[in-house]
Write an enzyme that holds these catalytic residues in place. Structure first.
Site, PDB file in Angstrom:
ATOM      1  CG  LEU A 193      -1.931  -1.007   1.383  1.00  0.00           C
ATOM      2  CD1 LEU A 193      -2.619  -1.316   2.696  1.00  0.00           C
ATOM      3  CD2 LEU A 193      -3.003  -0.730   0.176  1.00  0.00           C
TER       4      LEU A 193
ATOM      5  CG  HIS B  58       3.706 -12.594   6.847  1.00  0.00           C
ATOM      6  ND1 HIS B  58       3.955 -12.543   5.417  1.00  0.00           N
ATOM      7  CD2 HIS B  58       4.829 -13.191   7.122  1.00  0.00           C
ATOM      8  CE1 HIS B  58       5.008 -12.998   4.934  1.00  0.00           C
ATOM      9  NE2 HIS B  58       5.493 -13.446   5.975  1.00  0.00           N
TER      10      HIS B  58
HETATM   11  C1  GRF Z   1      -2.649 -16.440   4.090  1.00  0.00           C
HETATM   12  O1  GRF Z   1      -1.636 -17.311   4.221  1.00  0.00           O
HETATM   13  C2  GRF Z   1      -1.819 -14.855   4.502  1.00  0.00           C
HETATM   14  O2  GRF Z   1      -1.194 -14.949   5.578  1.00  0.00           O
HETATM   15  C3  GRF Z   1      -1.169 -14.492   3.333  1.00  0.00           C
HETATM   16  O3  GRF Z   1      -1.910 -15.021   2.030  1.00  0.00           O
HETATM   17  C4  GRF Z   1      -2.717 -16.076   2.624  1.00  0.00           C
HETATM   18  C5  GRF Z   1      -4.032 -15.527   2.043  1.00  0.00           C
HETATM   19  O4  GRF Z   1      -5.070 -16.671   2.251  1.00  0.00           O
HETATM   20  N1  GRF Z   1      -0.703 -13.255   3.487  1.00  0.00           N
HETATM   21  P1  GRF Z   1      -6.492 -16.525   2.135  1.00  0.00           P
HETATM   22  O5  GRF Z   1      -6.679 -15.664   0.842  1.00  0.00           O
HETATM   23  O6  GRF Z   1      -6.978 -15.653   3.377  1.00  0.00           O
HETATM   24  O7  GRF Z   1      -7.228 -17.809   1.975  1.00  0.00           O
END
Ligand code: GRF
Length: 177
Positions: free
Chosen positions: A85, A101
């Protein structure tokens, strides 16, 4: 009111919805994000702000921030949102943007955190929820939970289960719900 930014399958968005958090709007950077279907199924307004429809990232982010504000959003959750962003967006929701994350930050930032942890041979990885700044997965840490790498066959599943539990918990705490 909570706004959620998504790019992918939206399982974290689903976890927020299932926990009963009131989500006012869901925005994506790509039209084909499965997360948008989850939002629509839950009756949440959606919009797509793809880069090819805007002059540059800043202009895209400003349009997205304005759309979120028009829906009453004052707290933003990045749930698998895969673009950085710009400052102009961050300034519209100061200290009010969080991200989930799949690693123990500051270890393994970026888009391949689980694979990177496996490749590095560490014994423990985890999940981090943090405040978003201009860097890649670099803002102040709000919550971390450790996860053993072994058994590695189930690592991805276990990481996601922790994400789906702690992201709604932290959002509830911060939004006073
Ligand atoms: C998750 O593992 C999140 O931590 C990472 O991307 C993935 C997204 O998964 N940033 P979703 O779209 O919520 O299923």
């Amino acid at each position: 009111m909570i706004g959620v930014l998504v790019s992918g399958t939206g399982t974290n968005l689903q976890a927020l919805i299932d926990e009963g958090l009131e989500i006012a709007a869901v925005a994506a950077n790509r039209r084909d994000a499965l997360a948008l279907q989850r939002a629509r199924a839950a009756g949440i307004p959606t919009a797509t702000f793809s880069l090819d429809c805007h002059a540059d990232r800043e202009e895209r982010d400003l349009a997205m921030a304005t759309w979120l504000e028009e829906h009453g959003v004052d707290f933003v959750v990045l749930a698998g949102y895969m673009h950085l962003l710009t400052k102009r967006f961050l300034d519209r929701f100061p200290e009010r943007i969080v991200n989930v994350h799949p690693s123990l930050l500051p270890a393994f930032p970026g888009a391949h955190a689980i694979d990177d942890a496996l490749a590095a041979g560490v014994e423990t990885t985890g999940v981090t929820v943090h405040v978003v700044d201009e860097g890649i997965d670099s803002g102040p840490i709000l919550r971390q939970e450790q996860i053993p790498i072994e058994p590695r066959e189930t690592l991805v599943e276990r990481v996601h289960a922790v994400e789906h539990r702690i992201l709604p918990e932290v959002v509830k705490e911060l939004c006073g719900r």
